[in-house]
Write a protein that holds these residues in place. Structure first.
Motif, PDB file in Angstrom:
ATOM      1  N   THR A   1      64.036 -96.497 -14.610  1.00 62.97           N
ATOM      2  CA  THR A   1      63.121 -97.624 -13.894  1.00 62.97           C
ATOM      3  C   THR A   1      63.334 -97.674 -12.526  1.00 62.97           C
ATOM      4  OG1 THR A   1      63.299 -99.006 -15.711  1.00 62.97           O
ATOM      5  CG2 THR A   1      62.630-100.071 -13.882  1.00 62.97           C
TER       6      THR A   1
ATOM      7  N   ASP B   1      51.168-101.284 -16.225  1.00 68.72           N
ATOM      8  CA  ASP B   1      52.055-100.649 -17.085  1.00 68.72           C
ATOM      9  C   ASP B   1      51.834 -99.148 -16.958  1.00 68.72           C
ATOM     10  OD1 ASP B   1      49.859-101.340 -18.469  1.00 68.72           O
ATOM     11  OD2 ASP B   1      50.776-102.362 -20.199  1.00 68.72           O
TER      12      ASP B   1
ATOM     13  N   ARG C   1      56.861-108.971 -13.344  1.00 69.36           N
ATOM     14  CA  ARG C   1      57.269-107.675 -13.148  1.00 69.36           C
ATOM     15  C   ARG C   1      58.129-107.272 -11.790  1.00 69.36           C
ATOM     16  NH1 ARG C   1      55.947-105.591 -18.177  1.00 69.36           N
ATOM     17  NH2 ARG C   1      53.620-105.625 -18.982  1.00 69.36           N
TER      18      ARG C   1
ATOM     19  N   GLY D   1      51.630 -99.164 -22.863  1.00 67.84           N
ATOM     20  CA  GLY D   1      52.232-100.149 -22.768  1.00 67.84           C
ATOM     21  C   GLY D   1      53.436-100.615 -22.312  1.00 67.84           C
ATOM     22  N   LEU D   2      54.068-101.435 -21.545  1.00 66.42           N
ATOM     23  CA  LEU D   2      55.378-101.613 -21.408  1.00 66.42           C
ATOM     24  C   LEU D   2      56.059-102.777 -22.437  1.00 66.42           C
ATOM     25  CD1 LEU D   2      55.783-101.899 -17.526  1.00 66.42           C
ATOM     26  CD2 LEU D   2      57.340-100.501 -19.155  1.00 66.42           C
TER      27      LEU D   2
ATOM     28  N   TRP E   1      62.192-102.655 -20.926  1.00 66.03           N
ATOM     29  CA  TRP E   1      61.168-103.539 -20.688  1.00 66.03           C
ATOM     30  C   TRP E   1      60.576-104.214 -22.156  1.00 66.03           C
ATOM     31  CZ3 TRP E   1      59.609-105.343 -15.949  1.00 66.03           C
ATOM     32  CH2 TRP E   1      60.258-104.671 -14.715  1.00 66.03           C
TER      33      TRP E   1
ATOM     34  N   ASP F   1      58.007-107.148 -23.725  1.00 62.88           N
ATOM     35  CA  ASP F   1      56.897-108.023 -23.735  1.00 62.88           C
ATOM     36  C   ASP F   1      57.516-109.310 -24.442  1.00 62.88           C
ATOM     37  OD1 ASP F   1      55.401-106.857 -21.802  1.00 62.88           O
ATOM     38  OD2 ASP F   1      53.684-106.599 -23.003  1.00 62.88           O
TER      39      ASP F   1
ATOM     40  N   PHE G   1      54.802-102.926  -8.613  1.00 61.03           N
ATOM     41  CA  PHE G   1      53.789-102.859  -9.949  1.00 61.03           C
ATOM     42  C   PHE G   1      52.352-103.267  -9.345  1.00 61.03           C
ATOM     43  CE2 PHE G   1      57.409-103.185 -12.830  1.00 61.03           C
ATOM     44  CZ  PHE G   1      56.783-102.323 -13.696  1.00 61.03           C
TER      45      PHE G   1
ATOM     46  N   TYR H   1      59.920-100.710 -24.073  1.00 58.75           N
ATOM     47  CA  TYR H   1      60.146 -99.336 -23.285  1.00 58.75           C
ATOM     48  C   TYR H   1      61.612 -99.377 -23.083  1.00 58.75           C
ATOM     49  CZ  TYR H   1      60.755 -96.169 -19.086  1.00 58.75           C
ATOM     50  OH  TYR H   1      61.233 -95.501 -18.310  1.00 58.75           O
TER      51      TYR H   1
END
Length: 217
Positions: free
Chosen positions: A142, A161, A48, A134-135, A68, A70, A148, A138
């Protein structure tokens, strides 16, 4: 042409190709240019932060709107719906998250007291305010100078996240888009000869998930 970054950090070089394709299509429909950022590292936290450094180098501003995603999230909705959510988020100055199922029975959404169970997340109204999440999926502001990190350990751990949203005071909304989470786990439960067939933007995939991981809003 204004660019919209699509960031996919991953610890193992996997990425949801169909998800990236769907987001790219929605971005192009908005008349924007997608900027795909895929970063792999030994851990998701470092990936990240590497992605943020790349994002900053694009010089799109201090808090550009970006996706973003996953690597184990598969998009199962229409790109037209996604485009409408993007327009609404930008016009209101907020970000949005689409919820997904976690293997412990919770959703990816959180209140100040903790995770929201999946059954409750399904009952939430579209575009409801969300405290944190959670990311996994999203779209929103930013901050490129953010780093992070996590706080605490064990049951007191605060993930990177969740801290991202809370420390940057990002106003969040719930977008009830259809996602499939953790699809790779089903390779172990089906025969090796049965192919995994998933049609992007089709709310009724030709393979069935027994635990309700697909969000049929």
């Amino acid at each position: 042409m204004h660019a919209i970054p699509v960031i996919v950090p991953t610890p193992d070089f996997r990425a949801g190709v169909s998800t990236i394709a769907a987001i790219t299509e929605a971005v192009i429909r908005l008349g924007r240019q997608p900027a795909i950022i895929t970063v792999s590292s030994s851990g998701l936290l470092d990936a990240r932060n590497q992605a943020l450094r790349i994002l900053k180098s694009l010089k799109l501003g201090e808090r550009p709107y970006a996706f973003w995603v996953d690597s184990d999230i598969y998009f199962a909705d229409s790109t037209e719906r996604l485009k409408r959510y993007m327009i609404q988020a930008e016009s209101e100055g907020v970000g949005f998250v689409a919820p997904y199922f976690l293997l412990n029975g919770n959703s990816s959404l959180l209140t100040e007291r903790g995770p929201i169970p999946w059954s409750q997340a399904l009952e939430m109204k579209d575009w409801s305010p969300v405290n944190a999440a959670g990311l996994g999926f999203y779209y929103g502001p930013t901050p490129v100078d953010y780093v992070f990190h996590t706080i605490g350990t064990g049951p007191n751990l605060q993930g990177e996240d969740v801290l991202f949203f809370r420390e940057n005071k990002i106003p969040l909304r719930l977008a009830k888009l259809r996602l499939v989470s953790n699809p790779h786990r089903y390779f172990r439960t089906r025969t090796q000869f049965e192919p995994l067939v998933f049609k992007r933007c089709d709310p009724n995939p030709r393979w069935r998930i027994p635990t309700g991981d697909i969000d049929m809003f």
